[in-house]
Design a protein around this motif. Structure first.
Motif, PDB file in Angstrom:
ATOM      1  N   VAL A  87       4.184  48.375 185.632  1.00  0.00           N
ATOM      2  CA  VAL A  87       4.228  49.301 184.453  1.00  0.00           C
ATOM      3  C   VAL A  87       4.400  50.823 184.805  1.00  0.00           C
ATOM      4  CG1 VAL A  87       2.780  50.181 182.553  1.00  0.00           C
ATOM      5  CG2 VAL A  87       2.773  47.945 182.819  1.00  0.00           C
ATOM      6  N   ILE A  88       3.785  51.310 185.712  1.00  0.00           N
ATOM      7  CA  ILE A  88       4.143  52.646 186.088  1.00  0.00           C
ATOM      8  C   ILE A  88       5.723  52.872 186.567  1.00  0.00           C
ATOM      9  CG2 ILE A  88       3.321  52.395 188.512  1.00  0.00           C
ATOM     10  CD1 ILE A  88       2.992  55.335 186.244  1.00  0.00           C
ATOM     11  N   ILE A 120       1.345  63.643 183.173  1.00  0.00           N
ATOM     12  CA  ILE A 120       0.514  63.086 182.208  1.00  0.00           C
ATOM     13  C   ILE A 120      -0.850  63.683 181.738  1.00  0.00           C
ATOM     14  CG2 ILE A 120      -0.582  60.965 181.201  1.00  0.00           C
ATOM     15  CD1 ILE A 120       1.749  59.379 182.497  1.00  0.00           C
ATOM     16  N   GLY A 121      -1.571  63.910 183.320  1.00  0.00           N
ATOM     17  CA  GLY A 121      -2.879  64.469 183.378  1.00  0.00           C
ATOM     18  C   GLY A 121      -2.707  66.003 182.788  1.00  0.00           C
ATOM     19  N   LYS A 156       1.717  46.924 170.848  1.00  0.00           N
ATOM     20  CA  LYS A 156       1.687  47.389 169.597  1.00  0.00           C
ATOM     21  C   LYS A 156       0.501  48.335 169.295  1.00  0.00           C
ATOM     22  CE  LYS A 156       0.533  45.939 164.857  1.00  0.00           C
ATOM     23  NZ  LYS A 156       0.084  44.877 164.059  1.00  0.00           N
ATOM     24  N   THR A 157      -0.556  48.365 170.043  1.00  0.00           N
ATOM     25  CA  THR A 157      -1.444  49.388 169.966  1.00  0.00           C
ATOM     26  C   THR A 157      -0.924  50.655 170.802  1.00  0.00           C
ATOM     27  OG1 THR A 157      -3.360  47.697 170.248  1.00  0.00           O
ATOM     28  CG2 THR A 157      -3.955  49.950 170.717  1.00  0.00           C
ATOM     29  N   ILE A 158      -0.083  50.662 171.773  1.00  0.00           N
ATOM     30  CA  ILE A 158       0.366  51.758 172.295  1.00  0.00           C
ATOM     31  C   ILE A 158       1.243  52.446 171.265  1.00  0.00           C
ATOM     32  CG2 ILE A 158       1.860  52.434 174.224  1.00  0.00           C
ATOM     33  CD1 ILE A 158      -0.787  50.896 175.105  1.00  0.00           C
ATOM     34  N   VAL A 159       2.081  51.676 170.775  1.00  0.00           N
ATOM     35  CA  VAL A 159       2.813  52.385 169.416  1.00  0.00           C
ATOM     36  C   VAL A 159       2.123  53.058 168.580  1.00  0.00           C
ATOM     37  CG1 VAL A 159       4.697  51.980 167.893  1.00  0.00           C
ATOM     38  CG2 VAL A 159       4.845  50.742 169.958  1.00  0.00           C
ATOM     39  N   LEU A 210      -3.063  53.010 180.919  1.00  0.00           N
ATOM     40  CA  LEU A 210      -1.954  53.675 181.428  1.00  0.00           C
ATOM     41  C   LEU A 210      -0.932  53.926 180.363  1.00  0.00           C
ATOM     42  CD1 LEU A 210      -0.629  55.102 184.143  1.00  0.00           C
ATOM     43  CD2 LEU A 210       0.070  52.758 184.571  1.00  0.00           C
ATOM     44  N   LEU A 211      -0.419  52.876 179.774  1.00  0.00           N
ATOM     45  CA  LEU A 211       0.640  52.920 178.821  1.00  0.00           C
ATOM     46  C   LEU A 211       0.333  53.790 177.472  1.00  0.00           C
ATOM     47  CD1 LEU A 211       1.673  49.177 178.446  1.00  0.00           C
ATOM     48  CD2 LEU A 211       3.329  51.099 179.026  1.00  0.00           C
ATOM     49  N   ALA A 212      -1.008  53.787 177.355  1.00  0.00           N
ATOM     50  CA  ALA A 212      -1.630  54.599 175.957  1.00  0.00           C
ATOM     51  C   ALA A 212      -1.608  55.943 176.539  1.00  0.00           C
ATOM     52  CB  ALA A 212      -3.047  54.341 175.820  1.00  0.00           C
ATOM     53  N   PHE A 213      -1.896  56.371 177.887  1.00  0.00           N
ATOM     54  CA  PHE A 213      -1.871  57.686 178.141  1.00  0.00           C
ATOM     55  C   PHE A 213      -0.601  58.360 178.372  1.00  0.00           C
ATOM     56  CE2 PHE A 213      -6.471  56.681 179.610  1.00  0.00           C
ATOM     57  CZ  PHE A 213      -6.982  57.731 178.745  1.00  0.00           C
ATOM     58  N   SER A 214       0.389  57.203 178.913  1.00  0.00           N
ATOM     59  CA  SER A 214       1.995  57.871 179.153  1.00  0.00           C
ATOM     60  C   SER A 214       2.484  57.769 177.836  1.00  0.00           C
ATOM     61  CB  SER A 214       2.487  56.774 180.178  1.00  0.00           C
ATOM     62  OG  SER A 214       2.399  55.645 179.280  1.00  0.00           O
TER      63      SER A 214
END
Length: 277
Positions: A24-25, A123-124, A160-163, A247-251
């Motif tokens: 993912v990263i 991101i941080g 979907k939640t990330i979007v 990770l996806l949410a923060f990115s």
């Protein structure tokens, strides 16, 4: 024959586990890199090489600090650091020179995370900027993540939640209250500057590739031991990789601002072209 099939099975499982743990990263890095390259190409076409320098004051030090922090975490010896420079003949804006023990698996694995350091620091820094300058937007995003993201297997529901998380960020940022708040505009300047320099250089990618090879080797050796002891490592790794949802949410913050930076770059390029014509 059974030995060969078992060996191939371990190879396949090791590859899949590596994808779950770091895939993912890597994808995030590729997306951010593509957005930055396109954005910078429009800025250079509009304003020349100096067009990219406007955002380098903030973005480049954040980029290099990401490398530096990971060097400390993974035990690499740092010999030279340049957080920002403008007069390098090759156009290198900053660098971190580091050395490691080639006999240390831990330090070799560290090459992967050192190369990806700017993504973590970028991101941080964006999240910290939201927390300090637009706290209401930060807490809205934090609540969204806490309520909707869980440590679970990565699937379409999580994506979907990330979007939805990215949508929440956008709606909470671009409000009337923020538009009349000077701190909001300061945050935008910082966010665009970070997003313009978050992508990895060729040297970063080369270093990460060396580390990724060692990660696969370490997973492979562990799976050989697990096979001997009859352990099921695959399901454990799948559950462990649930952190990818966070990770996806923060990115999504970095991807959102990288995309906005691209739009602004295209707009500026078209405005400049209209004036020339």
């Amino acid at each position: 024959m059974n030995t060969l099939l078992s060996f191939l099975h371990i190879l396949l499982i090791s590859f899949l586990e590596m994808l779950y743990l770091v895939g993912v990263i890597i994808v995030i890095g590729l997306i951010l890199g593509a957005l930055e390259r396109i954005s910078n190409s429009y800025l250079i076409r509009a304003f020349g090489p100096k067009g990219v320098m406007v955002t380098a004051w903030i973005g480049t030090p954040i980029h290099e600090i990401g490398h530096l922090l990971q060097c400390f975490i993974w035990g690499h010896r740092v010999s030279r650091v340049k957080l920002l420079q403008f007069n390098h003949p090759a156009g290198i804006l900053g660098y971190v020179e580091h050395h490691y023990n080639p006999n240390s698996i831990y330090q070799q694995i560290g090459n992967f995370f050192i190369g990806l350091g700017p993504i973590f620091s970028g991101i941080g820094s964006l999240i910290l900027g939201m927390y300090l300058l637009v706290p209401q937007s930060y807490y809205t995003f934090k609540t969204q993540v806490e309520n909707r993201i869980k440590l679970e297997q990565l699937d379409l529901t999580v994506l979907k939640t990330i979007v939805e998380s990215a949508s929440v960020i956008c709606k909470s940022l671009f409000t009337f209250e923020n538009l009349i708040n000077p701190l909001f505009w300061l945050f935008l300047i910082i966010a665009f500057s970070i997003s313009s320099h978050i992508a990895l250089s060729r040297a970063d990618i080369k270093g990460s590739a060396r580390g990724l090879t060692m990660i696969f080797f370490a997973i492979f050796l562990f799976n050989i031991l697990a096979n001997v002891l009859n352990w099921d490592t695959y399901q454990t790794v799948v559950k462990l990789a649930g952190y990818n949802a966070y990770l996806l949410a923060f990115s999504s913050i970095a991807i959102l601002f990288s995309f906005l930076t691209l739009i602004i770059s295209v707009v500026l390029f078209n405005i400049k072209r209209q004036f020339i014509n």
